[in-house]
Write a protein that holds these residues in place. Structure first.
Motif, PDB file in Angstrom:
ATOM      1  N   GLY A  44      16.709   6.328  -3.369  1.00 14.72           N
ATOM      2  CA  GLY A  44      15.884   7.704  -2.994  1.00 14.72           C
ATOM      3  C   GLY A  44      14.319   7.607  -2.398  1.00 14.72           C
ATOM      4  O   GLY A  44      13.265   8.565  -1.761  1.00 14.72           O
ATOM      5  N   GLU A  45      13.106   6.341  -2.791  1.00 16.25           N
ATOM      6  CA  GLU A  45      12.007   6.143  -3.356  1.00 16.25           C
ATOM      7  C   GLU A  45      11.713   4.859  -3.013  1.00 16.25           C
ATOM      8  O   GLU A  45      12.241   3.735  -3.288  1.00 16.25           O
ATOM      9  CB  GLU A  45      11.298   6.562  -4.049  1.00 16.25           C
ATOM     10  CG  GLU A  45      11.661   6.298  -5.423  1.00 16.25           C
ATOM     11  CD  GLU A  45      10.449   7.571  -6.281  1.00 16.25           C
ATOM     12  OE1 GLU A  45       9.695   7.122  -5.869  1.00 16.25           O
ATOM     13  OE2 GLU A  45      11.285   7.594  -7.284  1.00 16.25           O
ATOM     14  N   TYR A  46      10.465   4.432  -2.190  1.00 17.57           N
ATOM     15  CA  TYR A  46      10.202   2.826  -1.401  1.00 17.57           C
ATOM     16  C   TYR A  46       9.719   2.442  -2.595  1.00 17.57           C
ATOM     17  O   TYR A  46       8.741   3.153  -3.393  1.00 17.57           O
ATOM     18  CB  TYR A  46       8.966   2.899  -0.629  1.00 17.57           C
ATOM     19  CG  TYR A  46       9.822   2.954   0.454  1.00 17.57           C
ATOM     20  CD1 TYR A  46      10.425   2.197   1.696  1.00 17.57           C
ATOM     21  CD2 TYR A  46       9.135   4.406   2.049  1.00 17.57           C
ATOM     22  CE1 TYR A  46      10.915   2.599   2.954  1.00 17.57           C
ATOM     23  CE2 TYR A  46       9.483   4.568   3.163  1.00 17.57           C
ATOM     24  CZ  TYR A  46      10.205   4.009   3.827  1.00 17.57           C
ATOM     25  OH  TYR A  46      10.569   3.909   5.288  1.00 17.57           O
ATOM     26  N   PRO A  47      10.097   1.212  -3.012  1.00 14.08           N
ATOM     27  CA  PRO A  47       9.311   0.631  -3.875  1.00 14.08           C
ATOM     28  C   PRO A  47       8.026   0.342  -3.444  1.00 14.08           C
ATOM     29  O   PRO A  47       7.282   0.127  -2.535  1.00 14.08           O
ATOM     30  CB  PRO A  47       9.593  -0.839  -4.458  1.00 14.08           C
ATOM     31  CG  PRO A  47      11.032  -1.653  -2.906  1.00 14.08           C
ATOM     32  CD  PRO A  47      11.121   0.646  -1.911  1.00 14.08           C
ATOM     33  N   VAL A  48       7.241  -0.837  -4.914  1.00 18.38           N
ATOM     34  CA  VAL A  48       5.491  -0.936  -4.424  1.00 18.38           C
ATOM     35  C   VAL A  48       5.549  -2.427  -3.746  1.00 18.38           C
ATOM     36  O   VAL A  48       6.762  -3.116  -3.855  1.00 18.38           O
ATOM     37  CB  VAL A  48       4.948  -1.576  -5.365  1.00 18.38           C
ATOM     38  CG1 VAL A  48       3.214  -1.440  -5.175  1.00 18.38           C
ATOM     39  CG2 VAL A  48       4.347   0.307  -6.040  1.00 18.38           C
ATOM     40  N   LEU A  49       5.436  -3.186  -2.178  1.00 22.24           N
ATOM     41  CA  LEU A  49       4.930  -4.629  -2.122  1.00 22.24           C
ATOM     42  C   LEU A  49       4.047  -5.499  -2.281  1.00 22.24           C
ATOM     43  O   LEU A  49       3.169  -4.437  -2.379  1.00 22.24           O
ATOM     44  CB  LEU A  49       5.648  -4.080  -0.622  1.00 22.24           C
ATOM     45  CG  LEU A  49       5.198  -5.349   0.300  1.00 22.24           C
ATOM     46  CD1 LEU A  49       6.739  -5.915  -0.186  1.00 22.24           C
ATOM     47  CD2 LEU A  49       5.675  -4.846   1.901  1.00 22.24           C
ATOM     48  N   LEU A  50       4.130  -6.345  -3.131  1.00 21.90           N
ATOM     49  CA  LEU A  50       3.403  -7.496  -3.061  1.00 21.90           C
ATOM     50  C   LEU A  50       3.284  -8.311  -1.975  1.00 21.90           C
ATOM     51  O   LEU A  50       3.910  -8.792  -2.389  1.00 21.90           O
ATOM     52  CB  LEU A  50       4.159  -7.917  -4.149  1.00 21.90           C
ATOM     53  CG  LEU A  50       3.764  -6.381  -5.911  1.00 21.90           C
ATOM     54  CD1 LEU A  50       3.860  -7.168  -6.792  1.00 21.90           C
ATOM     55  CD2 LEU A  50       3.139  -5.500  -5.734  1.00 21.90           C
ATOM     56  N   LEU A  51       2.257  -8.799  -1.675  1.00 24.60           N
ATOM     57  CA  LEU A  51       2.077  -9.489  -0.587  1.00 24.60           C
ATOM     58  C   LEU A  51       1.353 -11.020  -0.607  1.00 24.60           C
ATOM     59  O   LEU A  51      -0.135 -10.762  -0.891  1.00 24.60           O
ATOM     60  CB  LEU A  51       1.747  -9.166   0.880  1.00 24.60           C
ATOM     61  CG  LEU A  51       2.949  -8.175   1.935  1.00 24.60           C
ATOM     62  CD1 LEU A  51       2.447  -7.572   2.798  1.00 24.60           C
ATOM     63  CD2 LEU A  51       4.147  -8.502   1.694  1.00 24.60           C
ATOM     64  N   ASP A  52       1.549 -11.659  -1.364  1.00 20.63           N
ATOM     65  CA  ASP A  52       0.416 -12.982  -1.986  1.00 20.63           C
ATOM     66  C   ASP A  52       0.349 -13.925  -0.482  1.00 20.63           C
ATOM     67  O   ASP A  52       1.438 -15.062  -0.963  1.00 20.63           O
ATOM     68  CB  ASP A  52       1.504 -12.965  -3.719  1.00 20.63           C
ATOM     69  CG  ASP A  52       0.744 -14.077  -3.862  1.00 20.63           C
ATOM     70  OD1 ASP A  52      -0.717 -14.004  -3.729  1.00 20.63           O
ATOM     71  OD2 ASP A  52       1.190 -15.290  -4.680  1.00 20.63           O
TER      72      ASP A  52
END
Length: 376
Positions: free
Chosen positions: A315-323
């Motif tokens: 029901g909600e977006y995760p946090v995105l980590l772009l390394d």
């Protein structure tokens, strides 16, 4: 889901670090070796209790320190929460403690409480690397939203270790083979339960993945994924609509057929630990026949679909980590990626050159130097 604050003590090259995050996109930029990736690793560690870079948690402790801690303060749909993980030495032994909202908890209850998706250059290996990487992709995706699946994986790994141990005892000590049938029945049951969930995941993933890939590739290529089972004698199967009962019978039958081979080898040669998620671009296996550009496009589509998958279930977006992935993408795909996440997915990005990131109102730029954020 949104991180409000990150606190670190003796994590990698950070003595004491604390930062608030109000913007939806935070860009950590600076020269190599300053600690940009360490910040993303700390968020990943808070989410999963492990690192995406090393299997040894002690590697994350600042050199010569006797402990470390990572703390996140974040918001979910039901309000504010916190996670704190610390490792410390007591009586000469290293211990690990996980706290959620100030209370001690287990790894089982921790996993999936805070959801994150990591994308790094190494993730290209999901497309062109070993099957174990694609299995890990599936397992992490499903486990974040399905605690039953997480429990099944833990149980399966335990059963696999126990069966393999018994196989070696039978081989080396001429032990009776009668006990194997009991283990085969139980491990076939768990195999089938996991596979049913993986097949459901593949079906849901395809509905998100293929449209995402079409956008990223400008519809110049086609994409498909299939689940592949390795049976006895190298036979390959591609199940789609099989029932739990038929899958359990399949595993039990194949385990019995290969019993003597497993005893000779001392390990279990069939099961979900040997399966693969095959990826096809333009009808050909992407691992062997896709160009590097096509593989990058596919890897990015997989990560974007993982975000939507988690959102659809939780029901909600995760946090995105772009390394350090922006330098791997051309300007067109960089703009597509930022446009996709802007204002709806909280994102943390590391780059050497901040000009690689389009300037959006929702962005904050933080220059990292020697384990600190330079004053802006």
């Amino acid at each position: 889901m949104k991180i409000n604050k990150l606190k670190l003590v003796n994590f990698r090259n950070y003595d004491i670090f604390s930062a608030d995050f109000e913007k939806m996109i935070t860009v950590f930029y600076g020269k190599n070796g300053q600690g940009k990736t360490n910040l993303l690793e700390s968020i990943f560690y808070a989410a999963f209790g492990l690192s995406h870079r090393t299997n040894k948690e002690e590697d994350m402790m600042k050199f010569s320190s006797e402990g470390m801690s990572v703390m996140l303060e974040f918001e979910k749909y039901d309000g504010p929460h916190s996670i704190r993980i610390k490792r410390y030495v007591d009586n000469g032994k290293l211990h690990k403690e996980i706290n959620i909202d100030g209370k001690k908890t287990s790894s089982k209850n921790h996993y999936g409480y805070f959801n994150a998706v990591m994308f790094s250059p190494e993730d290209l290996q999901i497309v062109k690397g070993d099957p174990s990487l694609r299995r890990r992709f599936m397992d992490m995706e499903i486990s974040q939203t399905d605690p039953v699946y997480y429990d099944l994986l833990v149980r399966y790994r335990r059963l696999l270790r126990q069966r393999n141990s018994l196989l070696k005892i039978i081989r080396d000590q001429n032990h009776s083979k009668e006990q194997l049938s009991v283990w085969d029945e139980e491990i076939s049951d768990v195999n089938a339960q996991v596979l049913v969930k993986r097949l459901e995941n593949i079906k849901k993933l395809k509905n998100i993945l293929i449209p995402a890939f079409n956008v990223l590739s400008d519809k110049s290529d086609s994409l498909d994924i299939k689940y592949e089972i390795k049976g006895n004698d190298g036979n390959l199967f591609y199940p789609e609509e099989e029932t739990f009962e038929s899958l359990k019978d399949f595993y039990n039958k194949n385990l019995q057929e290969r019993m003597f081979k497993d005893i000779l080898m001392g390990n279990t040669g069939i099961g979900i630990h040997r399966d693969d998620m095959k990826i096809y671009i333009n009808g050909a296996e992407s691992k062997s026949f896709a160009s590097q550009g096509q593989q990058r496009c596919c890897a990015l589509a997989l990560k974007l679909s993982q975000i939507e998958y988690i959102k659809n279930i939780s029901g909600e977006y995760p946090v995105l980590l772009l390394d350090d992935v922006m330098s791997e993408l051309d300007s067109h795909r960089r703009n597509q990626l930022i446009g996709f996440i802007n204002e709806k997915v909280q994102t943390f990005i590391t780059v050497n050159d901040k000009s690689l990131i389009p300037d959006f109102p929702s962005s904050r730029y933080c220059e990292i130097e020697k384990g600190k954020i330079k004053k802006e």
